[in-house]
Design a protein around this motif. Structure first.
Motif, short mmCIF file in Angstrom:
data_model
loop_
_atom_site.label_atom_id
_atom_site.label_comp_id
_atom_site.label_asym_id
_atom_site.label_seq_id
_atom_site.Cartn_x
_atom_site.Cartn_y
_atom_site.Cartn_z
N UNK A 47 0.81 -1.22 0.00
CA UNK A 47 0.00 0.00 0.00
C UNK A 47 0.84 1.26 0.00
N UNK A 48 1.91 1.26 0.77
CA UNK A 48 2.79 2.43 0.82
C UNK A 48 3.57 2.58 -0.49
N UNK A 49 4.03 1.46 -1.05
CA UNK A 49 4.81 1.51 -2.28
C UNK A 49 3.98 1.96 -3.48
N UNK A 50 2.68 1.77 -3.41
CA UNK A 50 1.82 2.13 -4.55
C UNK A 50 1.07 3.44 -4.33
N UNK A 51 1.55 4.28 -3.44
CA UNK A 51 1.02 5.63 -3.34
C UNK A 51 0.17 5.95 -2.13
N UNK A 52 0.04 5.02 -1.19
CA UNK A 52 -0.72 5.28 0.05
C UNK A 52 -2.12 5.80 -0.25
N UNK A 53 -2.86 5.06 -1.08
CA UNK A 53 -4.21 5.48 -1.47
C UNK A 53 -5.12 5.66 -0.27
N UNK A 54 -4.88 4.90 0.81
CA UNK A 54 -5.71 5.06 2.00
C UNK A 54 -5.60 6.46 2.59
N UNK A 55 -4.50 7.13 2.33
CA UNK A 55 -4.29 8.49 2.84
C UNK A 55 -4.54 9.58 1.81
N UNK A 72 13.12 4.68 -4.42
CA UNK A 72 13.20 5.03 -5.85
C UNK A 72 12.06 4.41 -6.63
N UNK A 73 11.65 3.20 -6.28
CA UNK A 73 10.65 2.46 -7.05
C UNK A 73 9.20 2.78 -6.67
N UNK A 74 8.97 3.49 -5.58
CA UNK A 74 7.61 3.70 -5.10
C UNK A 74 6.85 4.72 -5.94
N UNK A 75 5.51 4.62 -5.85
CA UNK A 75 4.65 5.65 -6.45
C UNK A 75 4.62 6.83 -5.48
N UNK A 76 4.47 8.00 -6.02
CA UNK A 76 4.54 9.21 -5.21
C UNK A 76 5.83 9.92 -5.56
#
Length: 155
Positions: free
Chosen positions: A55-63, A143-147
């Motif tokens: 969830x954190x690596x893909x942009x923390x959509x929950x937040x 480096x690889x995460x969304x955001x």
């Protein structure tokens, strides 16, 4: 002139309701300490975090997915301006703020770090290699995460 200005919030403050991560409006980006906390916990060996990590690596959509906000609203970081460096994250299990006269009361007690078996500096080649690998792992995730990835401090 301000149309291209990046607005970045540090979403914690004193007082009731002071913690506001994810609460800023569209157009703002925020330091995402949830990203930092999850990565540090995962790479220090805490189990059962793969879902949180994803969830954190893909942009923390929950937040950040409300009101038209995109993953770029999250400023992802592993270390920040608080003086706890990337080297510290993989070298210390406990905080050591004794020298400043505050009797180790200042700073966070929740650094979610690991010492890889030895607290602080060491000459043990196996521990030094493990620490190098953990730093690379943390940076690769950043480096690889969304955001947006914030530059990591390393000493």
């Amino acid at each position: 002139m301000l149309a291209r200005t990046k607005l970045i919030a540090e979403p914690w403050d004193l007082g009731p309701g002071g913690y506001q991560v994810g609460g800023f409006p569209s157009g703002w980006s925020e330091w995402n300490d949830q990203f930092r906390r999850t990565l540090r916990r995962y790479w220090s060996g805490e189990g059962n975090l793969i879902g949180d990590l994803a969830g954190r690596m893909t942009g923390s959509a929950d937040l950040f997915s409300h009101k038209g906000r995109a993953p770029r609203s999250s400023i992802n970081h592993v270390t920040v301006h608080d003086g706890f460096t990337l080297a510290d994250v993989v070298s210390y299990q406990q905080k050591h703020n004794e020298a400043n006269g505050e009797d180790n009361r200042d700073g966070s007690d929740e650094n979610y770090s690991t010492n890889c078996g030895v607290e602080g500096p060491t000459n043990d080649p196996d521990i030094l290699e493990r620490r190098r690998q953990l730093r690379r792992n943390l940076l690769a995730c950043l480096i690889a995460c969304a955001g947006r990835a914030a530059a990591a401090r390393r000493r």
